[in-house]
Design an enzyme around this catalytic site. Structure first.
Site, PDB file in Angstrom:
ATOM      1  N   CYS A 116      21.671 -10.111  21.287  1.00  0.00           N
ATOM      2  CA  CYS A 116      22.236 -11.402  21.710  1.00  0.00           C
ATOM      3  C   CYS A 116      22.355 -12.377  20.529  1.00  0.00           C
ATOM      4  CB  CYS A 116      21.369 -11.990  22.823  1.00  0.00           C
ATOM      5  SG  CYS A 116      22.197 -13.320  23.733  1.00  0.00           S
ATOM      6  N   CYS A 188      27.827  -9.363  25.148  1.00  0.00           N
ATOM      7  CA  CYS A 188      29.122  -9.756  25.717  1.00  0.00           C
ATOM      8  C   CYS A 188      30.240  -8.961  25.047  1.00  0.00           C
ATOM      9  CB  CYS A 188      29.318 -11.253  25.569  1.00  0.00           C
ATOM     10  SG  CYS A 188      28.138 -12.183  26.565  1.00  0.00           S
ATOM     11  N   SER A 462      30.979 -21.360  22.438  1.00  0.00           N
ATOM     12  CA  SER A 462      30.731 -19.936  22.600  1.00  0.00           C
ATOM     13  C   SER A 462      31.823 -19.170  21.876  1.00  0.00           C
ATOM     14  CB  SER A 462      30.760 -19.595  24.084  1.00  0.00           C
ATOM     15  OG  SER A 462      30.939 -18.213  24.257  1.00  0.00           O
TER      16      SER A 462
HETATM   17 FE1  FES Z   1      23.804 -12.379  25.075  1.00  0.00          FE
HETATM   18 FE2  FES Z   1      26.481 -12.890  25.208  1.00  0.00          FE
HETATM   19  S1  FES Z   1      25.418 -11.475  23.977  1.00  0.00           S
HETATM   20  S2  FES Z   1      24.849 -13.939  26.202  1.00  0.00           S
END
Ligand code: FES
Length: 546
Positions: A116, A188, A462
């Site tokens: 992450c 993600c 983001s």
């Molecule tokens: Fe963890 Fe997107 S990689 S929230």
């Protein structure tokens, strides 16, 4: 004298015997395996399993592994909540905790397993401080979800909220999408911040090319983890320590990778912080200069239509290396942790026949300019524009000012924002937030509503965010930057070609506003946020705490 032979360290040996170690284990090089496993998010869910495989590889290659864990904060799970303030702060905590374990246990070498968003930059920062031979294992992307006959990622999820607010989707649609958007473990699923940082680990030279690309749930990831255990032992033999790997040339290549793959604006913060830890001079304007020359060649979301898994199938970052080397856009005077050269990496790339994900520099997905750094009267120390390969433009509009993300999100949901406005979200900077919250709930809602506005903030975005968004405005409002002085209706000018973000307000009027300005209270007098506010620097220097 080592712990295996020092007579005075017999008490320490007794604790190692207690863990099942043999005398031979003690004589071997000790390899720390830093995992950022947490059961609070899908992103790092595979790390414990990967750590066990890395440990196998270390043992096979003649070392003794010592696993340990640190924290991680999910950006997606905290987005739009006060919890998001913990995200960037966690980068410092993770870096400090890996550093502390390294200093305490004096590992001969380290493998850091990251996933992450903040975990990769944090690990790089810590490894740079420790400067023992080190390898990073990026745990890999999530596969895309499937909904109504199309691939979807978390980006679709956030934009669905905007589409709901204009009646294009119902709440039932949104709930159904939520059940399908994220099919399992992994980060993600496109070129958002985590995968951007995974590629940076490759291009910096800290991860062997070809491993980061492998999705989290692919069986070959475990085999790659065993190999990483062997690579770190080889790196130890060659003394491939971060100070030899992270150089001005490898940082250049890392910036090129962000530009060529349409990566996240967060990488600007992290690259500045990494350079600082490595003792390499890097200014925010250097990132603009490099990005300005590099077209987007990987058509991965949000710059293109594909997922990270599509990039992996197409040939991965090794294929991106081949394209960039062919065009002479990478520095070849670098040390890769696995001992290969970039030419050998390019040679090894396995391009899938007929793939449409990785194009060429001569015929790119989009033109140069993934990111741009602007300066001007509204951002004297700089800010970051997510250009996303768009042609240059000028956007002039009246300011709509919000103190904090929640007030802005409510205004968007109530349809109080109109086309042509420059939406200002302030007091979200490193100290003012604190922690530079990401504005994905806002950008997702703006895109979902199809509004033609600009968004300017001292917070962050983001990697999923797109649209006309400018973040990291420095100095931040909380520390008296000009952003604090903007009022509704003021004219703001964004000129991407001239690299300008200007507030068109008379100087005498601005001076009067500055005299009257009072710093808002922040209720963070104790605990981690209080320490952070007291020590964090400007976003234009990477928002580091030293
Ligand atoms: Fe963890 Fe997107 S990689 S929230």
């Amino acid at each position: 004298m080592s712990i295996a032979t020092d007579p005075d360290r017999a008490p320490a040996r007794s604790h190692l015997y207690a863990m099942g170690w043999t005398d031979e284990d003690m004589r071997r090089p000790k390899v720390g395996i830093a995992s950022t496993w947490t059961g609070t998010m899908p992103c790092n869910l595979t790390h414990r399993e990967l750590a066990a495989h890395v440990a196998d590889g270390v043992r096979r290659a003649g070392g003794t592994p010592m696993e340990f864990n640190t924290i991680a904060v999910s950006d997606n799970l905290t987005m739009g909540t006060p919890g998001m303030r913990a995200s960037l702060v966690s980068r410092e905590v993770i870096a400090d905790s890996i550093e502390l374990m390294g200093r305490a246990h004096q590992f001969d070498a380290i493998v850091a397993i990251v996933g992450c968003d903040k975990t990769a930059p944090a690990a790089i920062m810590a490894l740079s401080r420790l400067d023992v031979p080190s390898v990073i294992l990026y745990s890999g992307s999530m596969m895309p979800g499937r909904w109504r006959d199309r691939d979807v990622t978390i980006q679709d999820m956030w934009e669905a909220l905007g589409e709901r607010s204009v009646g294009k989707l119902t709440q039932d649609d949104v709930d159904d999408l939520a059940r399908h958007a994220c099919p399992g473990a992994g980060t993600c699923a496109a070129q958002y911040t985590a995968n951007t940082m995974g590629a940076i680990c490759d291009f910096l030279g800290l991860s062997p090319f070809g491993v980061s690309d492998i999705p989290a749930v692919a069986p070959s990831k475990n085999e790659a983890a065993v190999r990483i255990g062997e690579v770190v032992m080889d790196a130890l033999a060659r003394d491939a320590r971060p100070s030899r790997v992270i150089t001005e040339a490898s940082l250049h290549n890392a910036i090129v990778s962000v530009a060529a793959m349409g990566g996240s604006t967060n990488s600007v913060l992290h690259l500045l912080a990494i350079a600082r830890e490595a003792g390499i001079a890097l200014e925010i304007d250097d990132i603009d200069r490099i990005c300005h020359q590099i077209p987007i060649v990987a058509g991965v979301k949000p710059a293109g239509p594909h997922s990270a898994a599509d990039l992996w199938r197409a040939g991965g970052t090794s294929l991106v290396v081949r394209r960039l080397l062919d065009a002479g856009l990478l520095r070849e005077d670098v040390t890769l942790v696995d001992g290969r050269t970039l030419a050998e990496v390019a040679e090894s790339a396995q391009e899938a026949p007929g793939q449409q994900v990785v194009k060429t520099v001569a015929d790119p997905v989009k033109g140069p300019g993934a990111l741009a750094v602007l300066r001007g009267s509204l951002a004297p120390d700089g800010c970051v524009l997510k250009l996303g390969g768009k042609p240059d433009f000028v956007f002039t509009g009246p300011a709509r000012v919000f103190d904090g993300e929640e007030a802005c999100f409510a205004a968007i949901q109530e349809r109080r924002i109109v086309d042509g406005e420059v939406v200002i979200v302030r007091y979200e900077g490193p100290a003012g937030g604190p922690g530079m919250r990401e504005m994905l709930s806002i950008t997702g809602a703006l895109v979902g509503q199809g509004l033609n506005v600009a968004l300017v903030t001292d917070g962050r975005f983001s990697g999923v965010s797109h649209g006309l968004v400018i973040g990291h405005v420095a100095p931040e409002a909380y520390r008296g930057g000009p952003l604090a002085l903007v009022q509704d209706g003021d004219t703001v000018v964004i000129d991407s070609a001239a690299r300008v973000l200007d507030l068109r307000v008379d100087a005498a009027e601005l001076e009067a506003r500055a005299t009257a300005w009072v710093r808002p209270d922040r209720p963070v007098e104790r605990g981690v946020f209080a320490k952070y506010v007291a020590t964090v620097g400007s976003a234009s220097d990477g928002a580091v705490t030293i």
